[in-house]
Design an enzyme around this catalytic site. Structure first.
Site, PDB file in Angstrom:
ATOM      1  N   ASN A  85      48.522 103.533  24.882  1.00 33.06           N
ATOM      2  CA  ASN A  85      49.433 103.399  24.392  1.00 33.06           C
ATOM      3  C   ASN A  85      50.258 102.791  25.801  1.00 33.06           C
ATOM      4  O   ASN A  85      50.577 103.365  27.290  1.00 33.06           O
ATOM      5  CB  ASN A  85      50.079 105.156  24.252  1.00 33.06           C
ATOM      6  CG  ASN A  85      52.141 104.489  24.185  1.00 33.06           C
ATOM      7  OD1 ASN A  85      52.287 103.900  23.548  1.00 33.06           O
ATOM      8  ND2 ASN A  85      53.064 104.478  25.072  1.00 33.06           N
ATOM      9  N   GLU A  86      51.013 101.953  25.725  1.00 30.32           N
ATOM     10  CA  GLU A  86      51.718 101.029  27.321  1.00 30.32           C
ATOM     11  C   GLU A  86      50.603 101.657  28.354  1.00 30.32           C
ATOM     12  O   GLU A  86      51.558 101.635  29.004  1.00 30.32           O
ATOM     13  CB  GLU A  86      53.249 101.353  27.122  1.00 30.32           C
ATOM     14  CG  GLU A  86      53.728 101.070  26.312  1.00 30.32           C
ATOM     15  CD  GLU A  86      54.997 101.325  25.444  1.00 30.32           C
ATOM     16  OE1 GLU A  86      55.211 102.294  26.685  1.00 30.32           O
ATOM     17  OE2 GLU A  86      55.821 100.816  25.193  1.00 30.32           O
ATOM     18  N   GLU A  95      56.163 110.381  17.813  1.00 30.15           N
ATOM     19  CA  GLU A  95      56.121 110.802  18.924  1.00 30.15           C
ATOM     20  C   GLU A  95      56.796 112.121  19.249  1.00 30.15           C
ATOM     21  O   GLU A  95      58.390 112.579  18.818  1.00 30.15           O
ATOM     22  CB  GLU A  95      56.523 110.266  20.169  1.00 30.15           C
ATOM     23  CG  GLU A  95      56.064 110.259  21.552  1.00 30.15           C
ATOM     24  CD  GLU A  95      56.746 109.333  22.720  1.00 30.15           C
ATOM     25  OE1 GLU A  95      56.052 109.464  23.521  1.00 30.15           O
ATOM     26  OE2 GLU A  95      57.565 108.406  22.137  1.00 30.15           O
ATOM     27  N   GLU A 104      54.990  99.830  18.198  1.00 27.09           N
ATOM     28  CA  GLU A 104      56.878 100.284  18.409  1.00 27.09           C
ATOM     29  C   GLU A 104      57.398  99.053  18.882  1.00 27.09           C
ATOM     30  O   GLU A 104      57.139  97.643  18.889  1.00 27.09           O
ATOM     31  CB  GLU A 104      56.617 100.329  19.778  1.00 27.09           C
ATOM     32  CG  GLU A 104      56.018 101.679  20.091  1.00 27.09           C
ATOM     33  CD  GLU A 104      56.182 102.577  21.295  1.00 27.09           C
ATOM     34  OE1 GLU A 104      57.549 102.508  21.939  1.00 27.09           O
ATOM     35  OE2 GLU A 104      55.524 103.359  21.814  1.00 27.09           O
ATOM     36  N   TYR A 161      61.554  95.912  22.191  1.00 25.35           N
ATOM     37  CA  TYR A 161      63.251  96.208  22.085  1.00 25.35           C
ATOM     38  C   TYR A 161      64.490  95.174  22.205  1.00 25.35           C
ATOM     39  O   TYR A 161      63.726  94.754  23.452  1.00 25.35           O
ATOM     40  CB  TYR A 161      63.419  97.781  22.351  1.00 25.35           C
ATOM     41  CG  TYR A 161      62.365  98.860  22.116  1.00 25.35           C
ATOM     42  CD1 TYR A 161      62.519  99.567  21.425  1.00 25.35           C
ATOM     43  CD2 TYR A 161      60.393  98.927  22.497  1.00 25.35           C
ATOM     44  CE1 TYR A 161      61.588 100.530  20.519  1.00 25.35           C
ATOM     45  CE2 TYR A 161      60.137 100.053  22.519  1.00 25.35           C
ATOM     46  CZ  TYR A 161      60.363 101.277  21.327  1.00 25.35           C
ATOM     47  OH  TYR A 161      59.407 101.854  20.669  1.00 25.35           O
TER      48      TYR A 161
END
Length: 505
Positions: A172-173, A27, A292, A244
């Site tokens: 994305n998200e 990114e 991710e 995460y």
């Protein structure tokens, strides 16, 4: 010392492990691109500014695919800014990470880099501030033969042959309130369906990824997946998962138990996919793109404060986490969790490739080095090829604070039939040694080719100052019989055991 038993039967097989599980993520964020993979003037950079020492580490790591260009970055990015003559490209204020984007590295540079690094590209399109036209024009630029406006522009920029990018992430998200242009699941579902429909009309060979939840902690988790899939099911091939984990202060055993949460996360989303499939009376199966994932110990508030408090600058250094031996164990468990679900997890992208939550670290103008998390990934990508075996584990357990029984031994077994090899990946989650007896049914042992262990007596040891401090070493095999292999595992260690086998008919 505790004892565990692992039973492997040649007939209990699951699915083939997709090579694209061993992917990563680049990114335009901090020093991931600029001064990470791209640093013109560095002594080890080529004529294009690509750091060849970094490319060598990417190959050693065994990265098979890379998602680009974001991430939060993509939601305010116009791909047109990053193509054409470099001296004519605009400098932009990039909103996601409060930086100056020079656009000296863009689509064509990434594809040149990807070819040199020998990885499969996965592209994300901007469905935050842009939409269908921007996505379709980028697809034409990348994948269509010359003869129309955008494909001719690629030819003019020096690339005659189409890039043939196979997988496209639709935003994305988009569930996240931090995302520029974030949307409700209904609004996103409608837009993603429109974009995917148009993109597949242009290039029917591509596969598309719709955004799932950005983590299990967001309030819309599960509802988001269900609603988005109801709109996009006919046009999507994958749904994305992001996760995460941090919380090192919880204690090692509790920290390592989080990989079990990841297994449950995957299974939950698979269930939602199959529920929507049933509701729609469809024969189509939606798979998982876990694009991710990683260990992230810096809080969201810290990241936000770091972004908001700094001045606008090019490639600011931030969130450059230093990983420990302990982090490497959870990281390995997370990768193993995806391999365990390889019947549905077909793509995964460790986040990120360089400098931010990364396995590969660079010094501006100087050396490259690797963090402890580099090693489980590299050994799994190199040897974790073949069929997932449905192994049976007998191990003592402990009770997590969430009330879950967590085996002290985490394991996954892959059979590489071509190499006549069983590959065992084992994490000892306990602070004492373990003896593991592997019982083979339908196989007989030829020889144990290797036992590699990642272990350090200090669970908090890292590679920041001494780049060789935490690294793998060869371990001894305790005992080998015709249908049994016994080995000893160090406390809090990750292990790979390769057993050459013959079929015992």
């Amino acid at each position: 010392m505790y004892k565990a038993e692992l039973i492997i039967n040649k007939d209990f097989r699951n699915a083939e492990v997709s090579p694209l599980i061993y992917g990563s993520f680049v990114e335009h964020m901090g020093r991931v691109v600029y001064n990470g993979i791209y640093e013109p003037g560095h002594p080890k950079s080529d004529e294009n500014g690509f750091r060849e020492d970094v490319i060598q580490k990417v190959k050693e790591m065994g990265v098979t695919c890379i998602r680009y260009p974001g991430g939060n970055f993509v939601s305010c990015y116009d791909w047109r800014d990053g193509v054409g003559k470099k001296e004519e490209r605009p400098r932009r204020r990039e909103l996601a990470w409060k930086s100056i984007e020079t656009n000296q590295f863009g689509t064509d540079e990434f594809m040149q880099w990807a070819k040199k690094a020998d990885i499969t590209p996965i592209f994300a399109v901007n469905l935050g501030t842009k939409g269908v036209e921007n996505a379709v024009s980028l697809l034409e630029y990348c994948n269509l033969p010359a003869g129309t406006s955008y494909s001719d522009w690629r030819l003019e920029n020096g690339s005659e042959e189409p890039y043939g990018i196979p997988i496209w992430c639709l935003g994305n998200e988009m569930d996240g309130t931090w995302q520029i242009g974030h949307k409700t699941p209904e609004d996103y579902g409608k837009l993603a369906a429109q974009a995917a429909h148009a993109m597949k009309a242009l290039d029917s060979s591509i596969k598309t990824v719709v955004c799932g939840s950005s983590s299990t902690d967001v309030p819309t988790y599960t509802d988001w997946e269900r609603i988005v899939l109801e709109y996009t099911y006919d046009f999507a091939d994958y749904i994305s998962l992001h996760q995460y984990y941090g919380g090192q202060e919880m204690g090692t055993e509790e920290f390592l138990a989080q990989s079990v949460d990841m297994e449950e996360y995957i299974q939950t989303v698979i269930g939602i996919c199959d529920m929507v499939k049933s509701k729609k009376k469809s024969n189509k199966k939606i798979d998982i793109c876990f694009d991710e994932w990683g260990v992230w110990e810096i809080s969201g508030e810290e990241v936000a404060d770091s972004v908001s408090s700094r001045e606008w600058q090019v490639a600011p250094a931030f969130s450059e986490q230093i990983y420990t031996m302990e982090d490497a164990l959870l990281f390995a468990g997370m990768l193993m969790a995806m391999v365990k679900k390889c019947d549905r997890v077909k793509v995964a992208c460790q986040s990120l490739l360089t400098n931010i939550s990364a396995a590969i670290m660079t010094e501006n103008g100087a050396e490259v080095w690797v963090q402890p998390i580099f090693y489980p990934f590299s050994y799994m990508s190199r040897y974790g090829k073949g069929i997932l075996m449905e192994s049976i584990l007998k191990s003592p357990c402990y009770l997590s604070k969430k009330g879950k029984e967590i085996p002290y031994l985490d394991q996954v077994v892959i059979y590489n039939e071509k190499e006549s090899e069983l590959v065992l990946y084992l994490v000892n989650r306990k602070g004492e040694p373990a003896v593991v007896e592997t019982v083979l049914q339908g196989f007989c042992t030829d020889t144990v080719a290797e036992h590699t262990s990642l272990f350090h007596a200090d669970i908090k040891a890292d590679n920041k100052s001494d780049h060789e401090k935490v690294k793998p070493h060869f371990a001894m095999i305790e005992e080998t019989e015709k249908t049994k292999v016994s080995c000893k595992l160090e406390p809090y260690s990750w292990n790979m055991i390769r057993i050459k086998v013959n079929r015992n008919e």
